[in-house]
Design an enzyme around this catalytic site. Structure first.
Site, PDB file in Angstrom:
ATOM      1  CG  HIS A 188      -2.015   0.958   1.222  1.00  0.00           C
ATOM      2  ND1 HIS A 188      -2.102   1.984   0.302  1.00  0.00           N
ATOM      3  CD2 HIS A 188      -3.120   1.077   2.008  1.00  0.00           C
ATOM      4  CE1 HIS A 188      -3.210   2.685   0.532  1.00  0.00           C
ATOM      5  NE2 HIS A 188      -3.836   2.153   1.559  1.00  0.00           N
ATOM      6  CE1 TYR A 193      -4.041   6.411   5.827  1.00  0.00           C
ATOM      7  CE2 TYR A 193      -4.549   5.395   3.716  1.00  0.00           C
ATOM      8  CZ  TYR A 193      -4.965   6.010   4.883  1.00  0.00           C
ATOM      9  OH  TYR A 193      -6.298   6.251   5.109  1.00  0.00           O
ATOM     10  NE  ARG A 240      -5.529   0.648  -4.965  1.00  0.00           N
ATOM     11  CZ  ARG A 240      -6.751   1.108  -4.666  1.00  0.00           C
ATOM     12  NH1 ARG A 240      -6.995   1.624  -3.503  1.00  0.00           N
ATOM     13  NH2 ARG A 240      -7.716   1.046  -5.541  1.00  0.00           N
ATOM     14  NE  ARG A 280     -13.236  10.352  -6.197  1.00  0.00           N
ATOM     15  CZ  ARG A 280     -14.220  10.444  -5.335  1.00  0.00           C
ATOM     16  NH1 ARG A 280     -15.019  11.485  -5.341  1.00  0.00           N
ATOM     17  NH2 ARG A 280     -14.421   9.489  -4.481  1.00  0.00           N
ATOM     18  CB  ALA A 311      -8.921   1.410  -8.688  1.00  0.00           C
ATOM     19  N   GLY A 312     -10.953   3.571  -9.577  1.00  0.00           N
ATOM     20  CA  GLY A 312     -11.366   4.944  -9.327  1.00  0.00           C
ATOM     21  C   GLY A 312     -12.551   5.392 -10.157  1.00  0.00           C
ATOM     22  N   GLY A 334     -14.484  -0.412  -6.100  1.00  0.00           N
ATOM     23  CA  GLY A 334     -14.554  -0.272  -4.654  1.00  0.00           C
ATOM     24  C   GLY A 334     -15.982  -0.240  -4.164  1.00  0.00           C
ATOM     25  NE  ARG A 335     -16.968   5.140  -4.652  1.00  0.00           N
ATOM     26  CZ  ARG A 335     -16.992   6.293  -5.304  1.00  0.00           C
ATOM     27  NH1 ARG A 335     -17.534   7.347  -4.745  1.00  0.00           N
ATOM     28  NH2 ARG A 335     -16.452   6.384  -6.503  1.00  0.00           N
TER      29      ARG A 335
HETATM   30  C1  LIG Z   1     -15.092   2.484   2.332  1.00  0.00           C
HETATM   31  C2  LIG Z   1     -13.813   2.601   1.569  1.00  0.00           C
HETATM   32  C3  LIG Z   1     -12.657   2.063   2.093  1.00  0.00           C
HETATM   33  C4  LIG Z   1     -11.457   2.115   1.369  1.00  0.00           C
HETATM   34  N1  LIG Z   1     -10.339   1.506   1.874  1.00  0.00           N
HETATM   35  C5  LIG Z   1      -9.203   1.451   1.142  1.00  0.00           C
HETATM   36  C6  LIG Z   1      -8.094   0.693   1.599  1.00  0.00           C
HETATM   37  O1  LIG Z   1      -8.126   0.036   2.640  1.00  0.00           O
HETATM   38  N2  LIG Z   1      -6.982   0.698   0.823  1.00  0.00           N
HETATM   39  C7  LIG Z   1      -6.909   1.398  -0.356  1.00  0.00           C
HETATM   40  O2  LIG Z   1      -5.864   1.365  -1.029  1.00  0.00           O
HETATM   41  N3  LIG Z   1      -7.962   2.083  -0.824  1.00  0.00           N
HETATM   42  C8  LIG Z   1      -9.113   2.113  -0.113  1.00  0.00           C
HETATM   43  N4  LIG Z   1     -10.213   2.751  -0.620  1.00  0.00           N
HETATM   44  C9  LIG Z   1     -10.183   3.265  -2.003  1.00  0.00           C
HETATM   45  C10 LIG Z   1     -10.766   2.193  -2.944  1.00  0.00           C
HETATM   46  O3  LIG Z   1      -9.932   1.051  -3.013  1.00  0.00           O
HETATM   47  C11 LIG Z   1     -10.960   2.735  -4.373  1.00  0.00           C
HETATM   48  O4  LIG Z   1      -9.725   3.103  -4.922  1.00  0.00           O
HETATM   49  C12 LIG Z   1     -11.904   3.931  -4.391  1.00  0.00           C
HETATM   50  O5  LIG Z   1     -13.087   3.650  -3.664  1.00  0.00           O
HETATM   51  C13 LIG Z   1     -12.301   4.304  -5.822  1.00  0.00           C
HETATM   52  O6  LIG Z   1     -12.933   3.215  -6.454  1.00  0.00           O
HETATM   53  P1  LIG Z   1     -14.540   3.187  -6.631  1.00  0.00           P
HETATM   54  O7  LIG Z   1     -14.895   4.472  -7.340  1.00  0.00           O
HETATM   55  O8  LIG Z   1     -14.788   1.968  -7.486  1.00  0.00           O
HETATM   56  O9  LIG Z   1     -15.142   3.117  -5.286  1.00  0.00           O
HETATM   57  C14 LIG Z   1     -11.416   2.757   0.109  1.00  0.00           C
HETATM   58  C15 LIG Z   1     -12.585   3.337  -0.401  1.00  0.00           C
HETATM   59  C16 LIG Z   1     -13.776   3.258   0.302  1.00  0.00           C
HETATM   60  C17 LIG Z   1     -15.014   3.841  -0.300  1.00  0.00           C
END
Ligand SMILES: Cc1cc2nc3c(=O)[nH]c(=O)nc-3n(C[C@H](O)[C@H](O)[C@H](O)COP(=O)(O)O)c2cc1C
Length: 381
Positions: A188, A193, A240, A280, A311-312, A334-335
């Site tokens: 990560h 971070y 990542r 985004r 992703a994103g 993600g979501r």
């Molecule tokens: C609830 C939540 C928790 C997340 N936790 C992490 C995480 O632990 N590690 C990470 O690299 N990204 C984390 N993300 C970012 C997601 O992996 C992803 O990159 C981001 O949600 C965009 O993708 P999406 O538009 O498909 O949701 C988190 C996002 C959300 C919404």
């Protein structure tokens, strides 16, 4: 429940449902579950539990890849109460039920290895100490403690021997991940971070060989990575990054040069993949205020020789587009995976999607975690 339709596109030549190889990992489709922090471990101890096994098991698919929620490798690497660790034996044992649940469905799972760095609060630190980071730089953000979301505690700078200890912790985390039955690990280095804090010059003001020129700021990432590669072999290790992330007061004076250099250096290893979080704006989501030149998977794809995960803000249609273009080998969601345990089947069949509830993203119980309906059970109800 409100729905978000993903119907309406032409999927005759769909690439989402074609096989792909990410290093040693052969997949049947290209829909990856992105790492998602959900803060539901057993406390004290940050120990993964059976409810989490159920959650991951619901989302596992035959020949699909899940990347675990961010998982802490050091006792001083926690910033969110309830996030899992992988530094104790009990945590490692807890993960076993999760990897078994995913494997029972024929899926694969990587462990995302994490240290929050300065993004923490004294309440979460050993002996109530200060959070640690590359440098002592004022920044505003929030940690999650027993008192909920609270402003972070100003961090102190790591000494060289502490840096070396954290690099060892990453390796130990990789060893524990292996023992717990994961299929690989993701470093990560994203989202503000610790590793990102070393990379970017807004947060790294060091004057030793971990700070200053780009070549020095990348050192921490590469040394942590080498531990993971030593344990797993490079073809089961991913990295990542968020080259455009401004969250957590992040930023760099020359992000294109920095992340271009990162991608070039990563070429030396033969990794399973490089995981890039897109700006985004590319996917028509809201434009962020501090938006500058985006560094997207497309640009890094021209530098990085291995598979790229993107992703994103993806919909099924956008995912199909980037795959067709060849700028990514697979797409992480993600979501949509939060609210659709059967996301892969919904995409395959063009079923509508469950909407997600942000209020239950972080912490809590079964609600908004393992109770989102599968499509068939929802229509039969
Ligand atoms: C609830 C939540 C928790 C997340 N936790 C992490 C995480 O632990 N590690 C990470 O690299 N990204 C984390 N993300 C970012 C997601 O992996 C992803 O990159 C981001 O949600 C965009 O993708 P999406 O538009 O498909 O949701 C988190 C996002 C959300 C919404």
């Amino acid at each position: 429940m409100q729905t978000q339709s993903s119907n309406g596109a032409d999927f005759h030549n769909s690439k989402l449902f074609t096989p792909v190889k990410l290093g040693a990992i052969a997949l049947d489709h290209r829909i990856i579950m992105a790492p998602l922090t959900r803060l539901r471990t057993d406390m004290p101890g940050n120990i993964p539990n059976d409810m989490m096994a159920q959650y991951y098991g619901q989302r596992a698919t035959k020949g699909g890849l899940i990347i675990s929620e961010a998982t802490v490798v050091s006792t001083n690497g926690h910033g969110y109460l309830g996030a899992p660790g992988i530094h104790t034996r009990a945590q490692m044992e807890g993960w076993k039920t999760i990897t078994s649940a995913v494997h029972a469905k024929g899926g694969k799972i990587f462990s995302q290895l994490w240290h929050v760095g300065r993004q923490s609060h004294s309440d979460l630190q050993p002996d109530g100490g200060l959070p640690v980071g590359p440098s002592e730089v004022f920044h505003e953000n929030f940690a999650i403690t027993a008192n909920g979301w609270v402003p972070v505690t100003q961090n102190r700078a790591l000494t060289i021997s502490e840096i070396h200890a954290i690099i060892k912790d990453f390796r130990k985390g990789a060893e524990h991940a292996k023992e717990a039955g994961f299929d690989g690990v993701e470093l990560h280095a994203a989202n503000s971070y610790l590793i990102d804090q070393f990379l970017q010059d807004i947060s790294n003001k060091r004057t030793d060989h971990y700070g200053g020129p780009i070549e020095n700021r990348v050192r921490f990432l590469l040394e942590a990575l080498e531990g993971l590669v030593a344990v797993w072999g490079a073809d089961r290790v991913g990295v990542r990054i968020t080259p455009n992330g401004t969250w957590g007061n992040m930023g760099d004076s020359n992000p294109a040069a920095l992340f271009g250099h990162v991608a070039e250096r990563l070429n030396e290893y033969g990794l399973a993949y490089l995981h890039v979080v897109e700006p985004r704006i590319l996917n028509n989501i809201e434009k962020e205020e501090a938006y500058v030149e985006p560094i997207a998977a497309g640009q890094l794809h021209r530098i990085f020789k291995g598979p790229i995960l993107s992703a994103g803000g993806y919909t099924r249609e956008d995912a199909e587009k980037i795959l067709q273009k060849g700028d990514a080998a697979a797409v992480a969601f993600g979501r949509f995976f939060v609210s659709n345990p059967d996301l892969v089947e919904r995409f395959r069949n063009g079923y509508p999607l469950n909407a997600y509830n942000r209020a239950t993203f972080y912490g809590g119980n079964e609600e908004g975690y393992i109770d989102y309906p599968f499509y068939q059970s929802a229509v039969n109800a």
